[in-house]
Design a protein around this motif. Structure first.
Motif, PDB file in Angstrom:
ATOM      1  N   PRO A 255      -4.550   1.689  -2.206  1.00 50.68           N
ATOM      2  CA  PRO A 255      -4.883   0.269  -2.116  1.00 50.68           C
ATOM      3  C   PRO A 255      -4.099  -0.538  -3.162  1.00 50.68           C
ATOM      4  O   PRO A 255      -3.784  -0.030  -4.248  1.00 50.68           O
ATOM      5  N   VAL A 256      -3.821  -1.779  -2.847  1.00 51.26           N
ATOM      6  CA  VAL A 256      -2.997  -2.616  -3.723  1.00 51.26           C
ATOM      7  C   VAL A 256      -3.611  -2.736  -5.122  1.00 51.26           C
ATOM      8  O   VAL A 256      -2.892  -2.750  -6.122  1.00 51.26           O
TER       9      VAL A 256
ATOM     10  N   GLU B  58       0.807  -1.217   0.000  1.00 50.63           N
ATOM     11  CA  GLU B  58       0.000   0.000   0.000  1.00 50.63           C
ATOM     12  C   GLU B  58       0.843   1.271   0.000  1.00 50.63           C
ATOM     13  O   GLU B  58       0.297   2.371  -0.047  1.00 50.63           O
TER      14      GLU B  58
ATOM     15  N   THR C  75       0.857   6.127  -2.117  1.00 45.21           N
ATOM     16  CA  THR C  75       0.135   5.377  -1.092  1.00 45.21           C
ATOM     17  C   THR C  75      -1.278   5.141  -1.608  1.00 45.21           C
ATOM     18  O   THR C  75      -1.997   6.102  -1.907  1.00 45.21           O
TER      19      THR C  75
END
Length: 264
Positions: free
Chosen positions: A230-231, A135, A228
């Protein structure tokens, strides 16, 4: 899905000079090669792509040629090497390893314009392993990043990655690509998201369709940055690029050594 193409450069047929602005021509090479083996796929990719709220995304990106030795001569590159590397990255699942490797294997193509061009041959192609997506990751651009704001008159304003609106432009672009690819809104719009440039952005003014009535100029920027997100959005950034106009050769990224430091 990312591929590394190893190219040999034939400098005898046309010479060893290449216009500095060759990204549009590289994009045309991709479409031409795809069309030569699978016309329906190439037409779909070019004419439709993936659609999200009337925005069309092609969902692939590519780097500039990675040439070991060259020198600048005015608006041209004089290529001193006999080889180069070229990175292609596709998000669509239809672009499987076998499909892409079969399409590009041993292809020969010309690149440039009437004033300067070279002939290249694909010596080999390698599928690259994916990085470990987390993340928070660090990247550098392999082709300059294009970020656009719409002016009141509908024209584009190209802004730098350290512009106050850059973070939101990048966030919304990744959300749009996610929706275009999956057909659904991202499930967590409140997820933590941040974007920080970690060096001085390098400005490039790229000419598209040079010396034609459709000629245009795009301001884009090379830089290192930390993201930064979410994956799922991180993977989209890696596979099909950051910012806009990715299929014209803007916004391809690679991970940097800082990621290894974070994992240790």
């Amino acid at each position: 899905m990312r591929f590394k193409l190893y190219l040999s450069i034939d400098k005898h047929t046309f010479g060893n000079r290449l216009p500095f602005n060759y990204q549009y021509e590289l994009s045309a090479v991709i479409y031409k090669i795809l069309a030569g083996t699978n016309q329906a796929f190439a037409e779909w990719l070019h004419d439709n792509g993936f659609v999200s709220d009337k925005k069309i995304f092609k969902l692939f990106s590519f780097s500039r040629l990675q040439i070991p030795q060259y020198r600048m001569e005015g608006s041209f590159l004089k290529i001193l090497s006999d080889s180069a590397e070229w990175y292609l990255s596709f998000l669509p699942e239809r672009s499987t390893q076998e499909f892409i490797q079969g399409v590009f294997r041993e292809q020969q193509f010309e690149l440039g314009n009437r004033q300067a061009r070279i002939r290249c041959r694909v010596q080999s192609i390698e599928m690259l392993s994916l990085p470990l997506f987390t993340e928070q990751m660090s990247f550098r651009t392999l082709s300059p990043m294009c970020l656009t704001l719409k002016r009141e008159n509908g024209t584009d304003e190209y802004v730098a990655p350290d512009h106050p609106m850059a973070k939101e432009l990048i966030r919304q672009n990744l959300l749009d690509k996610y929706k275009a690819f999956t057909g659904n809104d991202f499930p967590n719009h409140d997820a933590v998201f941040d974007f920080k440039v970690t060096n001085q952005p390098r400005s490039s003014l790229v000419t598209i369709k040079a010396d034609t009535p459709q000629e245009s100029k795009i301001r884009a920027f090379g830089c290192n940055f930390q993201l930064t997100a979410p994956v799922e959005l991180m993977k989209i950034c890696y596979d099909c690029g950051i910012g806009s106009k990715n299929s014209l050769g803007f916004g391809m990224v690679e991970t940097t050594k800082e990621n290894n430091k974070q994992e240790n």
